[in-house]
Motif scaffolding. Sequence first.
Motif, PDB file in Angstrom:
ATOM      1  N   HIS A  16     -31.396 -47.709   7.007  1.00 38.78           N
ATOM      2  CA  HIS A  16     -30.661 -48.909   7.492  1.00 38.78           C
ATOM      3  C   HIS A  16     -29.136 -49.256   7.486  1.00 38.78           C
ATOM      4  CE1 HIS A  16     -35.191 -49.942   7.285  1.00 38.78           C
ATOM      5  NE2 HIS A  16     -34.762 -49.840   7.572  1.00 38.78           N
ATOM      6  N   PHE A  17     -29.544 -48.456   6.340  1.00 38.47           N
ATOM      7  CA  PHE A  17     -27.417 -48.118   6.030  1.00 38.47           C
ATOM      8  C   PHE A  17     -25.882 -47.494   6.226  1.00 38.47           C
ATOM      9  CE2 PHE A  17     -29.851 -50.755   3.014  1.00 38.47           C
ATOM     10  CZ  PHE A  17     -29.135 -52.093   3.060  1.00 38.47           C
ATOM     11  N   SER A  18     -27.118 -46.563   7.388  1.00 35.73           N
ATOM     12  CA  SER A  18     -25.862 -45.327   7.341  1.00 35.73           C
ATOM     13  C   SER A  18     -25.245 -46.205   9.033  1.00 35.73           C
ATOM     14  CB  SER A  18     -26.537 -44.583   8.036  1.00 35.73           C
ATOM     15  OG  SER A  18     -27.799 -44.320   8.872  1.00 35.73           O
ATOM     16  N   THR A  19     -24.012 -45.205   8.838  1.00 35.40           N
ATOM     17  CA  THR A  19     -23.421 -45.551  10.072  1.00 35.40           C
ATOM     18  C   THR A  19     -22.863 -44.472  10.651  1.00 35.40           C
ATOM     19  OG1 THR A  19     -20.874 -45.116   8.605  1.00 35.40           O
ATOM     20  CG2 THR A  19     -22.076 -47.726   8.635  1.00 35.40           C
ATOM     21  N   SER A  20     -21.823 -44.117  11.342  1.00 34.95           N
ATOM     22  CA  SER A  20     -21.538 -42.930  12.335  1.00 34.95           C
ATOM     23  C   SER A  20     -20.214 -42.328  11.090  1.00 34.95           C
ATOM     24  CB  SER A  20     -20.185 -43.291  13.612  1.00 34.95           C
ATOM     25  OG  SER A  20     -19.711 -44.017  13.197  1.00 34.95           O
ATOM     26  N   ARG A  21     -19.136 -42.967  10.362  1.00 36.46           N
ATOM     27  CA  ARG A  21     -18.811 -42.362   9.376  1.00 36.46           C
ATOM     28  C   ARG A  21     -19.781 -42.091   8.139  1.00 36.46           C
ATOM     29  NH1 ARG A  21     -16.000 -46.250   7.666  1.00 36.46           N
ATOM     30  NH2 ARG A  21     -13.856 -45.163   6.146  1.00 36.46           N
ATOM     31  N   ILE A  22     -20.468 -42.716   7.694  1.00 30.89           N
ATOM     32  CA  ILE A  22     -21.463 -42.984   6.380  1.00 30.89           C
ATOM     33  C   ILE A  22     -22.943 -42.420   6.735  1.00 30.89           C
ATOM     34  CG2 ILE A  22     -21.916 -43.155   3.977  1.00 30.89           C
ATOM     35  CD1 ILE A  22     -20.076 -45.292   4.282  1.00 30.89           C
ATOM     36  N   GLN A  23     -22.940 -41.043   6.984  1.00 29.04           N
ATOM     37  CA  GLN A  23     -24.370 -40.797   7.433  1.00 29.04           C
ATOM     38  C   GLN A  23     -26.120 -40.978   6.168  1.00 29.04           C
ATOM     39  OE1 GLN A  23     -25.326 -39.589  10.395  1.00 29.04           O
ATOM     40  NE2 GLN A  23     -23.341 -40.684  11.411  1.00 29.04           N
ATOM     41  N   THR A  24     -24.679 -40.431   4.900  1.00 29.98           N
ATOM     42  CA  THR A  24     -26.126 -40.883   3.532  1.00 29.98           C
ATOM     43  C   THR A  24     -26.132 -41.753   2.784  1.00 29.98           C
ATOM     44  OG1 THR A  24     -24.971 -38.903   2.018  1.00 29.98           O
ATOM     45  CG2 THR A  24     -27.199 -38.310   3.948  1.00 29.98           C
TER      46      THR A  24
END
Length: 206
Positions: A16-24
């Motif tokens: 739920h907190f992943s973004t295109s920059r932060i995958q994990t």
Amino acid sequence: TFIIASGGKGGKGNIHFSTSRIQTPRKSTPGKPGEKLHLNLELKVIADVGLIGYPNAGKSTLLKTITQANPKIANYPFTTLHPNLGIFRRFNKEVIIADIPGIIEGAAEGVGLGNQFLRHISRTNILLFLIEPTLDELDNTYETFQKLCHELEKYNANLLNEKKVIVAINKVDLLNEQQEDQLSHIFKNQKIIRISCFLRKGIEEL
């Protein structure tokens, strides 16, 4: 369908907190626990026919005779300590028969095995009274039937009015012709079926 206890709610995982920059991402939220209960559940046997009779009336023998049940049978009271179920198959139908144990005078107040099995009677459609004739005092045979009826009425006053009632006199192989005639007179206001599991007499009629 109804809910006894609500389940918990899961927390949000790192997806739920992943973004295109932060995958994990190393982030999550705690969930909420569900309700926890301790329950006492009471099972009521569901059957088409309830077998009613004093201990040693031959209920287990009858159940074994007309169904494929294999209940414990012996010549002493309270052989049956829990409801035995048998399935009678005929004419492409199945009829579930329950041997209701422990019904003696005072059972509604807890005498003998008590009323712990009377509750199962409320889930049956037909009450089949199995009466053993009193050989030395045949008049007492009808009194036995009345006592059983009285015990059921003490448990539930409307029970006998809500159910279809069939009365079978068992062990008629022990009676002579004169005693059978006397039995007809004693039960003149109540239709009875005479049976003998030993001779298989009356079983087809029943």
